[in-house]
Scaffold this motif. Sequence first.
Motif, PDB file in Angstrom:
ATOM      1  N   CYS A 130       0.811  -1.136   0.145  1.00 40.91           N
ATOM      2  CA  CYS A 130      -0.201   0.199  -0.469  1.00 40.91           C
ATOM      3  C   CYS A 130       1.210   1.055   0.260  1.00 40.91           C
ATOM      4  O   CYS A 130       0.076   2.310   0.025  1.00 40.91           O
ATOM      5  CB  CYS A 130      -1.051  -0.100   1.406  1.00 40.91           C
ATOM      6  N   CYS A 143      -2.100  -2.070   6.184  1.00 39.42           N
ATOM      7  CA  CYS A 143      -3.066  -2.661   5.451  1.00 39.42           C
ATOM      8  C   CYS A 143      -2.336  -4.392   6.512  1.00 39.42           C
ATOM      9  O   CYS A 143      -3.074  -5.353   6.191  1.00 39.42           O
ATOM     10  CB  CYS A 143      -2.481  -3.428   3.879  1.00 39.42           C
ATOM     11  N   CYS A 151       3.147  -3.377   8.548  1.00 42.28           N
ATOM     12  CA  CYS A 151       1.705  -1.893   7.857  1.00 42.28           C
ATOM     13  C   CYS A 151       1.013  -1.764   8.593  1.00 42.28           C
ATOM     14  O   CYS A 151      -0.137  -2.888   9.175  1.00 42.28           O
ATOM     15  CB  CYS A 151       1.899  -2.591   6.865  1.00 42.28           C
TER      16      CYS A 151
HETATM   17 ZN   LIG Z   1       0.237  -2.265   3.543  1.00 39.86          ZN
END
Ligand SMILES: [Zn+2]
Length: 286
Positions: free
Chosen positions: A9, A29, A26
């Motif tokens: 992302c 995501c 992350c």
């Molecule tokens: Zn991500």
Amino acid sequence: MDHITCPVCGNPSKLKFKLKFNIYKCPTCGLYTSDAGFDFSFKSSLEEGPREIGLKQLRFDNFETIVKALEEAKPGQITGLEIGTGNGWWLKVCQDGGIDCIGIEPETSHQAYHKANRLNVRYGFYPEVDVKTKNGYDFIIFNDVFEHIKDIDELLSALKADLADDGVLVINLPMSDGFFYRTAILLNRFGISSFLTRMWQFNFHSPHMNYFNQKNLKMLLTKHGFKNTADMALKSVNFSTVKERISSDSSVNKFKAGVLTSGIALLKPVIESSKPDTRVFFFIKE
Ligand SMILES: [Zn+2]
């Protein structure tokens, strides 16, 4: 580095665990990414013999499930490409089922099996090895390989070019929300990092680069113009062969292997009621 850019992302992925390599997560995501590298010496703490006994039946069962789904999605004579053929078992299942599939594999350690079974394997790295066909492949498959690839954007562009317009991309991989991965994270919190190290295969020559879940894998493929058509759970642990799987890791001593084997057997009901550790996803071009 305390953060890297999330390959799915593009948001900052934060340093989460420091093992032999760093693991980032992350917050947007949920993708886990490592900064591991590929060891070209091809030496790892893995003994092929016992590992083979532990995995063979499980893999063959899963491959038959995938073949069935693939035949339903694409009836008739189909031609496929497997990236990262390894021991050649997928190609063997295809051969037995009358499916024409060729494989690409950087290592030559399974060459004897490939030759003995007359499997069509090209040795080298994808996409450097030329396997181009006129109209593209009806399917391209990754069996426990996709999570090992560092540059996934470059890979997906190459895949799109090599897949027929109505072709199917099949990705079979371990999940970060499965029972084993979550247990490994929990144990790491208690100071036992060996399970997490094992999940990422950091002591093997080709460790994992990413650990996906259903959501972020689909996000990545959507970004590259693919549409998810199906996904299903696969079997990840066959309890009758769990001992061979654990003892095939030469860094685990006999006593520890025994303790782990009984521990996992006790957890069997819990494992069976949690999210699947392995899934297979089917994608087509938009
Ligand atoms: Zn991500």
